[in-house]
Design a protein around this motif. Structure first.
Motif, PDB file in Angstrom:
ATOM      1  N   HIS A 133     -25.748  93.277   0.384  1.00 31.18           N
ATOM      2  CA  HIS A 133     -25.720  94.626  -0.200  1.00 31.18           C
ATOM      3  C   HIS A 133     -26.923  95.449   0.252  1.00 31.18           C
ATOM      4  O   HIS A 133     -26.777  96.630   0.629  1.00 31.18           O
ATOM      5  CB  HIS A 133     -25.702  94.520  -1.725  1.00 31.18           C
ATOM      6  N   LEU A 134     -28.110  94.854   0.233  1.00 31.98           N
ATOM      7  CA  LEU A 134     -29.302  95.579   0.666  1.00 31.98           C
ATOM      8  C   LEU A 134     -29.215  95.962   2.136  1.00 31.98           C
ATOM      9  O   LEU A 134     -29.603  97.075   2.528  1.00 31.98           O
ATOM     10  CB  LEU A 134     -30.547  94.718   0.409  1.00 31.98           C
ATOM     11  N   VAL A 185     -26.810 102.372   5.762  1.00 37.46           N
ATOM     12  CA  VAL A 185     -26.336 103.707   5.371  1.00 37.46           C
ATOM     13  C   VAL A 185     -27.497 104.691   5.309  1.00 37.46           C
ATOM     14  O   VAL A 185     -27.412 105.818   5.816  1.00 37.46           O
ATOM     15  CB  VAL A 185     -25.604 103.627   4.014  1.00 37.46           C
ATOM     16  N   PHE A 186     -28.606 104.283   4.695  1.00 34.08           N
ATOM     17  CA  PHE A 186     -29.755 105.178   4.580  1.00 34.08           C
ATOM     18  C   PHE A 186     -30.280 105.594   5.949  1.00 34.08           C
ATOM     19  O   PHE A 186     -30.485 106.786   6.222  1.00 34.08           O
ATOM     20  CB  PHE A 186     -30.873 104.496   3.787  1.00 34.08           C
ATOM     21  N   ARG A 194     -22.737  93.898  -4.244  1.00 31.66           N
ATOM     22  CA  ARG A 194     -23.654  94.066  -5.387  1.00 31.66           C
ATOM     23  C   ARG A 194     -23.035  93.498  -6.656  1.00 31.66           C
ATOM     24  O   ARG A 194     -23.699  92.772  -7.412  1.00 31.66           O
ATOM     25  CB  ARG A 194     -23.979  95.546  -5.561  1.00 31.66           C
ATOM     26  N   MET A 228     -26.483  96.520   3.881  1.00 25.36           N
ATOM     27  CA  MET A 228     -25.529  97.625   4.005  1.00 25.36           C
ATOM     28  C   MET A 228     -26.144  98.937   3.554  1.00 25.36           C
ATOM     29  O   MET A 228     -25.959  99.987   4.196  1.00 25.36           O
ATOM     30  CB  MET A 228     -24.280  97.317   3.176  1.00 25.36           C
ATOM     31  N   GLN A 229     -26.873  98.899   2.442  1.00 31.53           N
ATOM     32  CA  GLN A 229     -27.476 100.127   1.943  1.00 31.53           C
ATOM     33  C   GLN A 229     -28.518 100.679   2.913  1.00 31.53           C
ATOM     34  O   GLN A 229     -28.574 101.888   3.153  1.00 31.53           O
ATOM     35  CB  GLN A 229     -28.121  99.871   0.571  1.00 31.53           C
ATOM     36  N   TRP A 230     -29.332  99.799   3.495  1.00 35.73           N
ATOM     37  CA  TRP A 230     -30.327 100.257   4.460  1.00 35.73           C
ATOM     38  C   TRP A 230     -29.666 100.829   5.707  1.00 35.73           C
ATOM     39  O   TRP A 230     -30.159 101.809   6.290  1.00 35.73           O
ATOM     40  CB  TRP A 230     -31.273  99.118   4.827  1.00 35.73           C
ATOM     41  N   ARG A 253     -26.626  89.652  -2.553  1.00 39.74           N
ATOM     42  CA  ARG A 253     -27.647  90.673  -2.772  1.00 39.74           C
ATOM     43  C   ARG A 253     -28.251  91.105  -1.435  1.00 39.74           C
ATOM     44  O   ARG A 253     -28.481  92.308  -1.212  1.00 39.74           O
ATOM     45  CB  ARG A 253     -28.735  90.120  -3.697  1.00 39.74           C
ATOM     46  N   THR A 265     -18.813  98.307   1.968  1.00 42.32           N
ATOM     47  CA  THR A 265     -19.496  98.134   0.681  1.00 42.32           C
ATOM     48  C   THR A 265     -18.541  98.347  -0.482  1.00 42.32           C
ATOM     49  O   THR A 265     -18.546  97.589  -1.466  1.00 42.32           O
ATOM     50  CB  THR A 265     -20.677  99.105   0.575  1.00 42.32           C
ATOM     51  N   LYS A 297     -17.754  94.805  -2.228  1.00 41.68           N
ATOM     52  CA  LYS A 297     -18.545  94.875  -3.464  1.00 41.68           C
ATOM     53  C   LYS A 297     -19.587  93.751  -3.551  1.00 41.68           C
ATOM     54  O   LYS A 297     -19.598  92.971  -4.513  1.00 41.68           O
ATOM     55  CB  LYS A 297     -17.628  94.823  -4.679  1.00 41.68           C
ATOM     56  N   THR A 344     -20.085 102.100   4.560  1.00 40.22           N
ATOM     57  CA  THR A 344     -19.700 102.603   3.241  1.00 40.22           C
ATOM     58  C   THR A 344     -18.363 102.028   2.808  1.00 40.22           C
ATOM     59  O   THR A 344     -18.193 101.604   1.650  1.00 40.22           O
ATOM     60  CB  THR A 344     -19.635 104.135   3.253  1.00 40.22           C
TER      61      THR A 344
END
Length: 279
Positions: free
Chosen positions: A161-162, A168-169, A212, A164-166, A158, A206, A210, A203
């Protein structure tokens, strides 16, 4: 290899001692691998550093003297590596300064000792195998550690994943900000290239790893095991029969949940087309 001074009268204590011996040998094998890697790797690294020192002095500063700072840096690194080499040689071959537990012992010998220790443990456990009801009860008592492991791995994925998402953002927003700030693009072109590279890599990672989905599956399995464990303790459905039947059903259910978890992990490790074929 550890020797037992006295034969334990309690089978449980004997199995514990065998288990401790196996774990001790596993740790000794890891330590020995590091010792051998350092013993032979440090001199090779020292030779590589010294060769780099000579080549740097002869090719980068052909028409001028090599800066003193460069000589000093290479000298310090070489001295440290030479000192480390001397210490490791003394620990391996010197009788007085023998500080390594398994000096002179090959990894193959330690692996053989480990296999023999595991074989003795298996034979001892087989010769005194408890009744099925006792094994099922012991299985239930080991499950809290399994649940804790699943939750720990779930939290790890988790967080990945967070992160990686941050990335990307932030990178995506920065691309827009840098594009608007620099007109013409220079010197923002290099920043834009780096940010676009980060977005593409994160991206892709991620989608491939996978994290998440892995976190969700691990958390779901841990929750299901904990739910069945609580139902067994409280004697509620589906564990409303006698103790032997409840323990048997509980062990079968938990093993089914763990098998499903392993299958989901294998599906996540396969490409998308492979996942469809498996499903």
């Amino acid at each position: 290899m550890a020797k037992f001074m006295a034969s334990p009268t309690n089978t449980t204590e004997m199995l514990i001692q065998y288990r401790q011996e196996v774990e001790d040998l596993k740790q000794r094998i890891k330590n020995r691998r590091l010792q051998v890697a350092g013993l032979y790797g440090t001199p090779i690294l020292l030779l590589a550093i010294f060769s780099t020192w000579v080549l740097t002095s002869n090719f980068l500063w052909i028409n001028s003297n090599t800066p003193k700072e460069v000589h000093l840096a290479f000298f310090i690194i070489s001295a440290l590596l030479a000192g480390a080499t001397g210490l490791q040689v003394a620990a391996e071959f010197h009788e007085v300064h023998a500080i390594w537990k398994d000096r002179g012992t090959s990894i193959r010998k330690l692996r053989l000792d480990l296999e023999l220790a595991e074989e003795r443990r298996v034979l001892e456990a087989r010769s005194s195998t408890p009744e099925t009801l006792n094994r099922q009860a012991s299985y239930k008592e080991r499950l809290p550690g399994e649940v804790a492991r699943l939750r720990k791995e779930s939290r790890h994925y988790r967080r990945v994943h967070l992160l990686m998402q941050w990335l990307v953002f932030i990178s995506s927003a920065s691309i827009t900000a840098v594009t608007a700030w620099y007109d013409p693009p220079q010197p923002g072109k290099g920043v834009l290239i780096a940010l676009g590279f980060i977005v593409t890599v994160v991206t892709g990672a991620t989608g491939y790893f996978k994290p998440r989905e892995r976190a969700f599956n691990l958390q779901q399995t841990a929750d299901s095991i904990e739910q069945h464990s609580t139902a067994l303790d409280l004697g509620i459905a589906p564990y409303t029969h006698d103790e032997a039947t409840n323990l048997g059903n509980f062990a079968a259910t938990v093993e089914g949940l763990r098998a499903d978890q392993r299958m989901r992990e294998q599906q996540l490790d396969q490409p998308f087309q492979g996942q469809q074929e498996v499903i």
